[in-house]
Scaffold this motif. Structure first.
Motif, PDB file in Angstrom:
ATOM      1  N   SER A   1     -11.380   4.286  -7.540  1.00  0.00           N
ATOM      2  CA  SER A   1     -11.863   3.931  -6.210  1.00  0.00           C
ATOM      3  C   SER A   1     -12.992   2.911  -6.282  1.00  0.00           C
ATOM      4  CB  SER A   1     -12.349   5.180  -5.481  1.00  0.00           C
ATOM      5  OG  SER A   1     -11.288   6.088  -5.278  1.00  0.00           O
TER       6      SER A   1
ATOM      7  N   THR B   1     -12.709   1.659  -0.718  1.00  0.00           N
ATOM      8  CA  THR B   1     -13.426   2.731  -0.040  1.00  0.00           C
ATOM      9  C   THR B   1     -14.437   2.190   0.971  1.00  0.00           C
ATOM     10  OG1 THR B   1     -15.100   2.786  -1.788  1.00  0.00           O
ATOM     11  CG2 THR B   1     -13.218   4.266  -2.021  1.00  0.00           C
TER      12      THR B   1
ATOM     13  N   ALA C   1       0.831  -1.203   0.000  1.00  0.00           N
ATOM     14  CA  ALA C   1       0.000   0.000   0.000  1.00  0.00           C
ATOM     15  C   ALA C   1       0.861   1.248   0.000  1.00  0.00           C
ATOM     16  CB  ALA C   1      -0.920   0.005   1.215  1.00  0.00           C
ATOM     17  N   ASP C   2       0.492   2.207  -0.837  1.00  0.00           N
ATOM     18  CA  ASP C   2       1.258   3.445  -0.931  1.00  0.00           C
ATOM     19  C   ASP C   2       0.662   4.567  -0.082  1.00  0.00           C
ATOM     20  OD1 ASP C   2      -1.022   4.145  -2.311  1.00  0.00           O
ATOM     21  OD2 ASP C   2      -0.013   4.654  -4.187  1.00  0.00           O
ATOM     22  N   TYR C   3      -0.318   4.244   0.775  1.00  0.00           N
ATOM     23  CA  TYR C   3      -1.017   5.283   1.539  1.00  0.00           C
ATOM     24  C   TYR C   3      -0.809   5.155   3.047  1.00  0.00           C
ATOM     25  CZ  TYR C   3      -4.346   1.409   1.835  1.00  0.00           C
ATOM     26  OH  TYR C   3      -4.906   0.173   2.027  1.00  0.00           O
TER      27      TYR C   3
ATOM     28  N   LEU D   1      -2.880   1.881 -10.165  1.00  0.00           N
ATOM     29  CA  LEU D   1      -3.938   2.096  -9.184  1.00  0.00           C
ATOM     30  C   LEU D   1      -5.281   2.233  -9.894  1.00  0.00           C
ATOM     31  CD1 LEU D   1      -4.448   2.515  -6.130  1.00  0.00           C
ATOM     32  CD2 LEU D   1      -4.260   4.975  -6.565  1.00  0.00           C
TER      33      LEU D   1
ATOM     34  N   VAL E   1      -4.193  -2.422  -8.907  1.00  0.00           N
ATOM     35  CA  VAL E   1      -4.279  -2.389  -7.452  1.00  0.00           C
ATOM     36  C   VAL E   1      -5.574  -1.701  -7.034  1.00  0.00           C
ATOM     37  CG1 VAL E   1      -3.147  -1.669  -5.318  1.00  0.00           C
ATOM     38  CG2 VAL E   1      -1.767  -2.258  -7.327  1.00  0.00           C
ATOM     39  N   MET E   2      -6.334  -2.373  -6.201  1.00  0.00           N
ATOM     40  CA  MET E   2      -7.592  -1.823  -5.718  1.00  0.00           C
ATOM     41  C   MET E   2      -7.369  -0.601  -4.826  1.00  0.00           C
ATOM     42  SD  MET E   2     -10.522  -3.818  -3.558  1.00  0.00           S
ATOM     43  CE  MET E   2     -10.731  -5.052  -4.840  1.00  0.00           C
ATOM     44  N   SER E   3      -8.249   0.379  -4.975  1.00  0.00           N
ATOM     45  CA  SER E   3      -8.266   1.554  -4.112  1.00  0.00           C
ATOM     46  C   SER E   3      -9.557   1.510  -3.313  1.00  0.00           C
ATOM     47  CB  SER E   3      -8.184   2.828  -4.955  1.00  0.00           C
ATOM     48  OG  SER E   3      -8.203   3.975  -4.137  1.00  0.00           O
TER      49      SER E   3
ATOM     50  N   ASP F   1     -14.358  -1.254  -4.362  1.00  0.00           N
ATOM     51  CA  ASP F   1     -14.010  -2.432  -3.575  1.00  0.00           C
ATOM     52  C   ASP F   1     -14.135  -3.736  -4.355  1.00  0.00           C
ATOM     53  OD1 ASP F   1     -13.679  -1.718  -0.410  1.00  0.00           O
ATOM     54  OD2 ASP F   1     -14.867  -0.244  -1.508  1.00  0.00           O
TER      55      ASP F   1
END
Length: 239
Positions: free
Chosen positions: A85, A69, A37-39, A82, A65-67, A87
């Motif tokens: 947004s 929410t 994860a980059d966050y 990425l 890669v899933m973002s 799931d």
């Protein structure tokens, strides 16, 4: 040389589904070491390198890669990087891996290797309430997946015994009773399974509780301190 480590895996023809260990990456503490994860505060270069390791491990040429929410939006993707947004991710692209990032939530995957459609989903307590499982199934079918020949995989997650929550949260699950362990505990994997088993005959589950296992990232185990994210990756190889 770092080698991304597998927590568990299975395959269906040319499709691989891999549950990733937290080990074998390039991230330093407290993200050690296969953080994807980059966050979360990790170094961007380490995350990129870890994603490259996972892409190779999955036998893919790229990875989406899933973002997440914590909702029920599902995206159909055809390119790496990425994703928008949501799931859930669905693709028909060979050699494109799909990655659902998790640290206690449930990652799950669908594959119809005959039709060449794959999907991943991410379900925390909000996602189970929003029935992201059905949203992923519906988009998977619209993309050409046939449920009669579909295999599902449910990844490791925090177990019901470890997932203690306020009683008023449990009371919200009256329409998802399978996810209720008792008045103060939720079993999210059971909530995911209860929806999938109504539509898919073949379901494979990777055992493991994220809070109990030292080989998996856990948000709860980190107790508010920074931690990485692992996850579930699926890829269909054209070779």
């Amino acid at each position: 040389m770092s080698v991304a480590q597998i927590f568990d895996q299975t395959s269906f023809g040319s499709v691989k589904v891999i549950s990733l260990s937290r080990n074998g990456g390039l991230s330093n503490a407290p993200f050690n070491s296969l953080n994807l994860a980059d966050y979360v505060g990790d170094e961007a270069a380490a995350v990129r390198a870890n994603l490259a390791l996972v892409t190779e491990l999955a036998g893919a040429s790229g990875i989406a890669v899933m973002s997440a929410t914590h909702g029920n939006k599902v995206n159909v993707v055809s390119s790496l990087g990425l994703a928008p947004s949501g799931d859930g991710l669905v693709t028909r692209e060979s050699n494109l891996g799909l990655l659902a990032l998790t640290a206690d939530c449930v990652g799950f995957a669908l594959t119809d290797s005959v039709s060449g459609v794959i999907a991943v989903g991410h379900a925390g307590w909000r996602g189970v309430l929003a029935n992201v499982m059905q949203s992923v199934v519906d988009t998977f079918v619209l993309s050409g997946g046939k449920l009669a020949q579909t295999k599902a995989v449910i990844g490791p997650a925090i177990c019901g015994s470890c997932y203690e929550v306020p009683s008023d949260r449990v009371s919200q699950f009256s329409e998802h009773p399978a996810a209720i362990l008792d008045e103060t505990h939720l079993d999210l994997r059971s909530g995911v399974r209860s929806v999938l088993t109504k539509q898919i005959d073949s379901i494979y589950e990777f055992p493991g509780c994220t809070q109990e296992s030292e080989n998996l990232f856990s948000y709860r185990k980190a107790s508010g301190q920074p931690t990485g994210r692992g996850g579930l990756v699926i890829a269909i190889s054209a070779s």
